[in-house]
Design a protein around this motif. Structure first.
Motif, PDB file in Angstrom:
ATOM      1  N   THR A 152       0.847  -1.195   0.000  1.00  0.00           N
ATOM      2  CA  THR A 152       0.000   0.000   0.000  1.00  0.00           C
ATOM      3  C   THR A 152       0.880   1.243   0.000  1.00  0.00           C
ATOM      4  OG1 THR A 152      -0.149   0.019   2.427  1.00  0.00           O
ATOM      5  CG2 THR A 152      -1.903  -1.122   1.221  1.00  0.00           C
TER       6      THR A 152
ATOM      7  N   SER B  88      -2.749  -1.202  -3.323  1.00  0.00           N
ATOM      8  CA  SER B  88      -2.003  -0.357  -4.255  1.00  0.00           C
ATOM      9  C   SER B  88      -1.304  -1.210  -5.299  1.00  0.00           C
ATOM     10  CB  SER B  88      -0.965   0.483  -3.501  1.00  0.00           C
ATOM     11  OG  SER B  88      -1.585   1.398  -2.636  1.00  0.00           O
ATOM     12  N   CYS B  89      -0.746  -2.338  -4.850  1.00  0.00           N
ATOM     13  CA  CYS B  89      -0.092  -3.271  -5.761  1.00  0.00           C
ATOM     14  C   CYS B  89       0.009  -4.623  -5.093  1.00  0.00           C
ATOM     15  CB  CYS B  89       1.306  -2.762  -6.128  1.00  0.00           C
ATOM     16  SG  CYS B  89       2.137  -3.758  -7.390  1.00  0.00           S
TER      17      CYS B  89
ATOM     18  N   ARG C 202       3.053   1.357 -10.344  1.00  0.00           N
ATOM     19  CA  ARG C 202       1.657   0.958 -10.145  1.00  0.00           C
ATOM     20  C   ARG C 202       1.173   1.364  -8.761  1.00  0.00           C
ATOM     21  NH1 ARG C 202       0.377  -5.290 -10.601  1.00  0.00           N
ATOM     22  NH2 ARG C 202       1.310  -4.922 -12.656  1.00  0.00           N
TER      23      ARG C 202
ATOM     24  N   ASP D 122       0.648   5.122  -8.565  1.00  0.00           N
ATOM     25  CA  ASP D 122      -0.561   5.571  -9.268  1.00  0.00           C
ATOM     26  C   ASP D 122      -1.845   5.135  -8.569  1.00  0.00           C
ATOM     27  OD1 ASP D 122       0.975   6.754 -11.228  1.00  0.00           O
ATOM     28  OD2 ASP D 122       0.897   5.018 -12.583  1.00  0.00           O
ATOM     29  N   ASN D 123      -1.725   4.284  -7.549  1.00  0.00           N
ATOM     30  CA  ASN D 123      -2.919   3.728  -6.901  1.00  0.00           C
ATOM     31  C   ASN D 123      -2.776   3.774  -5.378  1.00  0.00           C
ATOM     32  OD1 ASN D 123      -5.430   2.410  -6.720  1.00  0.00           O
ATOM     33  ND2 ASN D 123      -4.425   0.407  -6.605  1.00  0.00           N
TER      34      ASN D 123
ATOM     35  N   VAL E   7      -3.601   3.948  -1.492  1.00  0.00           N
ATOM     36  CA  VAL E   7      -4.753   3.580  -0.657  1.00  0.00           C
ATOM     37  C   VAL E   7      -4.369   3.638   0.820  1.00  0.00           C
ATOM     38  CG1 VAL E   7      -5.850   2.088  -2.379  1.00  0.00           C
ATOM     39  CG2 VAL E   7      -4.250   1.097  -0.759  1.00  0.00           C
TER      40      VAL E   7
ATOM     41  N   ASN F 194     -12.371  -1.374  -0.272  1.00  0.00           N
ATOM     42  CA  ASN F 194     -12.267  -1.978  -1.604  1.00  0.00           C
ATOM     43  C   ASN F 194     -12.618  -3.461  -1.572  1.00  0.00           C
ATOM     44  OD1 ASN F 194     -11.443   0.457  -2.682  1.00  0.00           O
ATOM     45  ND2 ASN F 194      -9.256  -0.062  -2.696  1.00  0.00           N
TER      46      ASN F 194
END
Length: 261
Positions: free
Chosen positions: A147, A191-192, A209, A212-213, A215, A223
């Motif tokens: 994360t 996140s990945c 990745r 860009d994501n 959390v 989620n």
């Protein structure tokens, strides 16, 4: 042979029933079929228990091990599900509980180079039965994830802190759900996802990745919860996330539990 005294069946006058009594910490070989149709052989840590009425002094511990070993040298999922009812009959109980926790392996290809590496996950099966009642079957997967902190990304001129975390995800279901399906659901919520083997192009890809994501731990459990509620077979879930913070001396934690329908 001279008949030996059965101390466990002696009367107890303290009028205190026991919710669960049995054996735990018992290693036993099991077989689990994966989504690809292969049988994975692994070793589980087993726990078996029953309730004990107030008038009995003790239970017969050897009968738990007898019931387990009656299935031969390796237990499969179908046998696990049958064990609680066998314990009800063997120990004259009204409620029985069995638990098997084991490592589950799957091969994962690195995101860019495609290099394969084995990832391990902890899985737990819990099965409980009451006399004349339905079986209660809970599957739990413990999934490591990455994360990245949204706050750190927002306020920093360069980079953002990230960390590894573990999601403990438990479900009840109408029809059986594959272990891999539950793992995938959790990994898509972070996140990945993590990998065993990463070359430099893969490391670049997963770093970007995650960036860009971002959390929070709150985002992570929400989620997973959202995806659980959209799953047609899941009727109850409990999702617990713990992030092993990289810039704090404490962990971040969140949990959601909900019955559906």
């Amino acid at each position: 042979m001279k008949e030996l005294k059965d101390t466990q069946n002696e009367r107890d006058d303290r009028q205190l029933p026991i919710d669960r009594v049995g054996v735990k910490g018992l290693r036993f070989p099991i077989e689990v079929r994966d989504k690809g149709g292969s049988v994975q052989r692994t070793v589980a840590m087993a726990a078996l228990a029953v309730d004990l009425p107030e008038h009995y002094k003790g239970t017969h511990m050897s009968r738990f091990v007898e019931a387990l070993n009656s299935h031969g040298g390796c237990l499969d999922v179908r046998s696990m599900a049958a064990l609680p009812r066998e314990l009800l009959a063997k120990l004259d109980a009204s409620r029985a509980h069995v638990e098997f926790q084991f490592p589950f392996f799957r091969s994962k290809a690195a995101p860019v180079t495609g290099k394969p590496g084995m990832m391990d996950y902890e899985v737990r099966f819990e099965v409980e039965a009451e006399r004349d009642g339905p079986l209660d079957f809970i599957v739990t997967v413990m999934v490591p994830v990455a994360t990245l902190c949204p706050c750190s990304k927002e306020i920093s001129d360069r980079g953002a802190h990230n960390q590894r975390g573990v999601v403990t995800y438990s479900v009840r279901f109408r029809e059986p759900v594959w272990i891999e399906e539950l793992i995938d659901l959790v990994e898509r919520s972070a996140s990945c996802e993590l990998y065993s083997l990463l070359k430099r192009p893969d490391e670049k890809a997963v770093t970007e990745r995650a960036y860009d994501n971002p959390v929070f731990v709150e985002d992570l459990v929400r989620n997973v919860a959202s995806r659980s509620e959209a799953h047609e077979e899941i009727v109850w879930y409990r999702v617990e996330a713990e992030n092993f913070e990289s810039i704090h001396n404490h962990n971040a934690y969140a949990v959601i539990e909900k019955k559906l329908g």
